[in-house]
Design a protein around this motif. Structure first.
Motif, PDB file in Angstrom:
ATOM      1  N   ILE A 146      15.738  20.069  25.805  1.00 38.72           N
ATOM      2  CA  ILE A 146      16.180  19.448  27.054  1.00 38.72           C
ATOM      3  C   ILE A 146      15.970  17.945  26.934  1.00 38.72           C
ATOM      4  CG2 ILE A 146      15.950  19.397  29.563  1.00 38.72           C
ATOM      5  CD1 ILE A 146      14.338  22.042  29.307  1.00 38.72           C
ATOM      6  N   PRO A 147      17.013  17.132  27.013  1.00 39.60           N
ATOM      7  CA  PRO A 147      16.827  15.674  26.855  1.00 39.60           C
ATOM      8  C   PRO A 147      16.175  15.050  28.079  1.00 39.60           C
ATOM      9  CG  PRO A 147      19.123  16.177  27.349  1.00 39.60           C
ATOM     10  CD  PRO A 147      18.423  17.502  27.197  1.00 39.60           C
ATOM     11  N   MET A 148      15.728  13.800  27.899  1.00 38.62           N
ATOM     12  CA  MET A 148      15.072  13.071  28.981  1.00 38.62           C
ATOM     13  C   MET A 148      15.723  11.709  29.176  1.00 38.62           C
ATOM     14  SD  MET A 148      11.512  12.034  27.046  1.00 38.62           S
ATOM     15  CE  MET A 148      11.072  10.666  28.093  1.00 38.62           C
ATOM     16  N   SER A 149      15.456  11.111  30.335  1.00 42.50           N
ATOM     17  CA  SER A 149      15.997   9.797  30.668  1.00 42.50           C
ATOM     18  C   SER A 149      15.011   8.708  30.298  1.00 42.50           C
ATOM     19  CB  SER A 149      16.291   9.719  32.175  1.00 42.50           C
ATOM     20  OG  SER A 149      15.069   9.670  32.896  1.00 42.50           O
ATOM     21  N   LEU A 150      15.453   7.461  30.406  1.00 41.09           N
ATOM     22  CA  LEU A 150      14.580   6.323  30.121  1.00 41.09           C
ATOM     23  C   LEU A 150      13.460   6.184  31.153  1.00 41.09           C
ATOM     24  CD1 LEU A 150      17.240   3.680  28.990  1.00 41.09           C
ATOM     25  CD2 LEU A 150      15.515   4.798  27.548  1.00 41.09           C
ATOM     26  N   ASP A 151      13.631   6.822  32.312  1.00 38.53           N
ATOM     27  CA  ASP A 151      12.570   6.833  33.316  1.00 38.53           C
ATOM     28  C   ASP A 151      11.495   7.861  32.996  1.00 38.53           C
ATOM     29  OD1 ASP A 151      13.681   4.834  34.918  1.00 38.53           O
ATOM     30  OD2 ASP A 151      14.971   6.265  35.961  1.00 38.53           O
ATOM     31  N   GLY A 152      11.755   8.700  31.983  1.00 34.17           N
ATOM     32  CA  GLY A 152      10.799   9.749  31.655  1.00 34.17           C
ATOM     33  C   GLY A 152      10.967  10.984  32.515  1.00 34.17           C
ATOM     34  N   GLU A 153      12.195  11.285  32.877  1.00 33.45           N
ATOM     35  CA  GLU A 153      12.503  12.486  33.647  1.00 33.45           C
ATOM     36  C   GLU A 153      13.448  13.371  32.846  1.00 33.45           C
ATOM     37  OE1 GLU A 153      12.170  10.879  38.231  1.00 33.45           O
ATOM     38  OE2 GLU A 153      14.116  10.741  37.241  1.00 33.45           O
ATOM     39  N   LEU A 154      13.272  14.673  32.935  1.00 33.26           N
ATOM     40  CA  LEU A 154      14.162  15.585  32.241  1.00 33.26           C
ATOM     41  C   LEU A 154      15.548  15.566  32.883  1.00 33.26           C
ATOM     42  CD1 LEU A 154      11.833  18.679  31.656  1.00 33.26           C
ATOM     43  CD2 LEU A 154      12.485  16.905  30.019  1.00 33.26           C
ATOM     44  N   LEU A 155      16.567  15.668  32.048  1.00 29.42           N
ATOM     45  CA  LEU A 155      17.949  15.707  32.526  1.00 29.42           C
ATOM     46  C   LEU A 155      18.297  17.165  32.815  1.00 29.42           C
ATOM     47  CD1 LEU A 155      19.514  13.165  29.996  1.00 29.42           C
ATOM     48  CD2 LEU A 155      18.734  12.744  32.339  1.00 29.42           C
ATOM     49  N   ILE A 156      18.045  17.558  34.051  1.00 29.09           N
ATOM     50  CA  ILE A 156      18.150  18.966  34.423  1.00 29.09           C
ATOM     51  C   ILE A 156      19.577  19.491  34.290  1.00 29.09           C
ATOM     52  CG2 ILE A 156      17.837  20.611  36.313  1.00 29.09           C
ATOM     53  CD1 ILE A 156      15.253  19.698  34.981  1.00 29.09           C
ATOM     54  N   ASP A 157      20.565  18.661  34.582  1.00 24.98           N
ATOM     55  CA  ASP A 157      21.951  19.110  34.419  1.00 24.98           C
ATOM     56  C   ASP A 157      22.244  19.469  32.962  1.00 24.98           C
ATOM     57  OD1 ASP A 157      22.453  18.830  37.090  1.00 24.98           O
ATOM     58  OD2 ASP A 157      23.425  16.867  36.917  1.00 24.98           O
ATOM     59  N   GLU A 158      21.629  18.737  32.038  1.00 23.27           N
ATOM     60  CA  GLU A 158      21.803  19.051  30.616  1.00 23.27           C
ATOM     61  C   GLU A 158      21.078  20.352  30.264  1.00 23.27           C
ATOM     62  OE1 GLU A 158      23.824  17.380  28.499  1.00 23.27           O
ATOM     63  OE2 GLU A 158      24.399  16.324  30.361  1.00 23.27           O
ATOM     64  N   TYR A 159      19.961  20.598  30.930  1.00 24.95           N
ATOM     65  CA  TYR A 159      19.240  21.864  30.736  1.00 24.95           C
ATOM     66  C   TYR A 159      20.126  23.050  31.109  1.00 24.95           C
ATOM     67  CZ  TYR A 159      16.047  25.674  32.109  1.00 24.95           C
ATOM     68  OH  TYR A 159      15.433  26.890  32.285  1.00 24.95           O
ATOM     69  N   TYR A 160      20.824  22.933  32.244  1.00 28.28           N
ATOM     70  CA  TYR A 160      21.712  24.022  32.659  1.00 28.28           C
ATOM     71  C   TYR A 160      22.742  24.335  31.582  1.00 28.28           C
ATOM     72  CZ  TYR A 160      19.904  23.100  37.385  1.00 28.28           C
ATOM     73  OH  TYR A 160      19.098  22.921  38.480  1.00 28.28           O
ATOM     74  N   LYS A 161      23.216  23.307  30.915  1.00 29.92           N
ATOM     75  CA  LYS A 161      24.244  23.505  29.886  1.00 29.92           C
ATOM     76  C   LYS A 161      23.697  24.232  28.656  1.00 29.92           C
ATOM     77  CE  LYS A 161      26.665  19.257  31.248  1.00 29.92           C
ATOM     78  NZ  LYS A 161      27.029  17.868  30.821  1.00 29.92           N
ATOM     79  N   LEU A 162      22.395  24.113  28.423  1.00 30.43           N
ATOM     80  CA  LEU A 162      21.780  24.750  27.256  1.00 30.43           C
ATOM     81  C   LEU A 162      21.574  26.246  27.466  1.00 30.43           C
ATOM     82  CD1 LEU A 162      19.010  22.126  26.336  1.00 30.43           C
ATOM     83  CD2 LEU A 162      21.216  22.461  25.211  1.00 30.43           C
ATOM     84  N   LEU A 163      21.423  26.654  28.723  1.00 31.56           N
ATOM     85  CA  LEU A 163      21.142  28.053  29.019  1.00 31.56           C
ATOM     86  C   LEU A 163      22.347  28.942  28.739  1.00 31.56           C
ATOM     87  CD1 LEU A 163      19.236  27.550  32.385  1.00 31.56           C
ATOM     88  CD2 LEU A 163      18.242  28.530  30.309  1.00 31.56           C
ATOM     89  N   SER A 164      22.081  30.108  28.183  1.00 31.02           N
ATOM     90  CA  SER A 164      23.144  31.088  27.918  1.00 31.02           C
ATOM     91  C   SER A 164      22.511  32.459  27.759  1.00 31.02           C
ATOM     92  CB  SER A 164      23.917  30.720  26.643  1.00 31.02           C
ATOM     93  OG  SER A 164      23.137  31.012  25.486  1.00 31.02           O
ATOM     94  N   ASP A 165      23.334  33.452  27.536  1.00 30.09           N
ATOM     95  CA  ASP A 165      22.820  34.806  27.317  1.00 30.09           C
ATOM     96  C   ASP A 165      22.015  34.905  26.035  1.00 30.09           C
ATOM     97  OD1 ASP A 165      23.975  35.707  29.653  1.00 30.09           O
ATOM     98  OD2 ASP A 165      25.842  36.331  28.684  1.00 30.09           O
ATOM     99  N   LYS A 166      22.129  33.903  25.158  1.00 33.49           N
ATOM    100  CA  LYS A 166      21.343  33.880  23.924  1.00 33.49           C
ATOM    101  C   LYS A 166      19.926  33.357  24.155  1.00 33.49           C
ATOM    102  CE  LYS A 166      25.172  33.227  20.641  1.00 33.49           C
ATOM    103  NZ  LYS A 166      25.696  32.351  19.567  1.00 33.49           N
ATOM    104  N   THR A 167      19.695  32.716  25.300  1.00 37.06           N
ATOM    105  CA  THR A 167      18.391  32.124  25.593  1.00 37.06           C
ATOM    106  C   THR A 167      17.361  33.219  25.869  1.00 37.06           C
ATOM    107  OG1 THR A 167      19.520  30.242  26.638  1.00 37.06           O
ATOM    108  CG2 THR A 167      17.149  30.459  27.008  1.00 37.06           C
TER     109      THR A 167
END
Length: 408
Positions: A146-167
């Motif tokens: 899960i990537p993070m921003s320059l503020d030090g916060e996780l990019l939650i929208d990018e997390y959603y994209k990583l999730l799948s039935d393989k997770t």
């Protein structure tokens, strides 16, 4: 000690080490994210154990063994109630967070297959990265970040994209040890569960600041180290939902974790003993409960409110120093400030601060990917606890100014 209103000077009287000097200066201890200090109430529990009822547990019929067993199991129940686990046997005593994580990683070796995917956040401690890399090497599973921003916060929208039935597994720290960021773990857990994935939350850095409710979070696993919460080193816990702990195979073989042993076959003990092979850190387990008792006497809401005042005051004072940059500016964070001053190496600043009696941590804080993300060798990290004072913040600020003038 009973604290009716937050009295930091009264609280400090409980910590013998805060009275000592370092290099001829009063100690200003600001390395709490690495290890908190221990109050005399917990020290007394440790001394009492070794002075009065030091014995092995669960196996003895004599009085000392029974007393030690009772105290140890009472501590397990204290920890269960503190984190609101449904059952006391969902609390597994370990040597700390790293041990806890490795128990889960080892257990999933038999549950994962090639092409399965596991997800970890970009701001993890090495102990919540390396075991999963090793798991991927053993099973052929793929690790995603899960990537993070320059503020030090996780990019939650990018997390959603990583999730799948393989997770199959998701791992995230509740609080970043390097940046202080409080991650939205409830949201992370809920979305992973939509795909049937299990979630482990590294609570080592959250536990000193946040009273986590594992049932409200719906965490499958949650890990904590005692030495972050006024307890001793070398002990911690793994919380796991009963169903998951029953599904995982034992991590180690030996005494205590067995039901029956023959040369033909061994059967394993029920929870929690299935994961507690050998003689445990009995005194440590008892003292961990005492540390939580102490902090709960003060109150976690009071601790959080006071530490927020420390954080805001220290942030404002440090940012007034020309050239100082703070890494980790999330809107929701605990009392941790990671910073650099211009091009000065953090180690050099830390060394001068030490000469002035100020204890901070320098380096990558076992979170090297974060430093690589910011393209820096490391930071100076000042981490605050409820026994620190505004005056100590002032000492830190003046010490940083002096270090800057000497090294510029």
């Amino acid at each position: 000690m009973i604290v009716t209103a937050f009295d930091v000077l009264k609280i400090r009287e409980d910590f013998p080490i805060l009275k000592r000097e370092v290099n001829g200066k009063p100690l200003v201890y600001l390395d709490n994210a690495a290890t908190s200090q221990t109050p005399k109430q917990v020290i007394d529990v440790i001394v009492d154990y070794y002075s009065n009822y030091n014995a092995n547990i669960h196996r003895g019929v004599h009085a000392l063994s029974q007393e030690a067993t009772d105290k140890y199991e009472q501590s397990r129940i204290k920890i269960q109630k503190h984190f609101n686990a449904a059952k006391s046997h969902e609390i597994i005593f370990t040597s700390g967070t790293t041990h806890s994580i490795n128990i889960v990683a080892n257990g999933f070796s038999s549950l994962l297959k090639k092409e399965d995917e596991i997800i970890v956040s970009a701001m993890e401690h090495h102990s919540n990265i390396v075991p999963w890399q090793m798991l991927c090497e053993r099973t052929g599973a793929k690790l995603k970040v899960i990537p993070m921003s320059l503020d030090g916060e996780l990019l939650i929208d990018e997390y959603y994209k990583l999730l799948s039935d393989k997770t199959k597994l998701v791992f995230c720290n509740h609080v970043s040890n390097a940046l202080g960021t409080i991650n939205p773990v409830k949201e992370i857990i809920a979305n992973a569960h939509k795909f049937g994935a299990a979630v482990l939350i590294d609570g080592a850095q959250a536990a000193p600041h946040i009273k986590a409710d594992v049932q409200a979070l719906d965490a499958d696993f949650y890990t904590v180290s005692a030495h972050k919460i006024c307890g001793p080193t070398g002990v911690g816990i793994l919380y796991g939902k009963e169903a998951w702990l029953n599904k995982l195979p034992p991590y180690q073989g030996g005494g205590e974790m067995i039901a029956q042993v023959t040369f033909d076959k061994t059967t394993y003990a029920d929870l929690p003993h299935k994961f507690e092979a050998g003689t445990p850190n009995i005194c440590g387990g008892i003292a961990m409960g005492a540390g939580l008792d102490y902090m709960n006497t003060i109150g976690f809401d009071a601790i959080a409110a006071y530490e927020l005042e420390l954080l805001e005051y220290a942030t404002k004072k440090l940012l007034a120093i020309e050239g100082l940059k703070i890494y980790g500016t999330a809107k929701n964070k605990t009392a941790v400030i990671s910073f650099n001053v211009g091009a000065i190496h953090p180690y050099d600043i830390g060394s001068i601060l030490d000469k002035l009696g100020v204890a901070v941590r320098t380096g990558h804080h076992c979170a090297q990917p974060i430093m690589d993300f910011f393209k820096i060798p490391g930071t100076v990290r000042a981490s605050f606890s409820f026994y620190n004072t505004m005056e100590e913040v002032d000492v830190l600020v003046e010490a940083v100014k002096k270090a800057k003038s000497m090294l510029s």
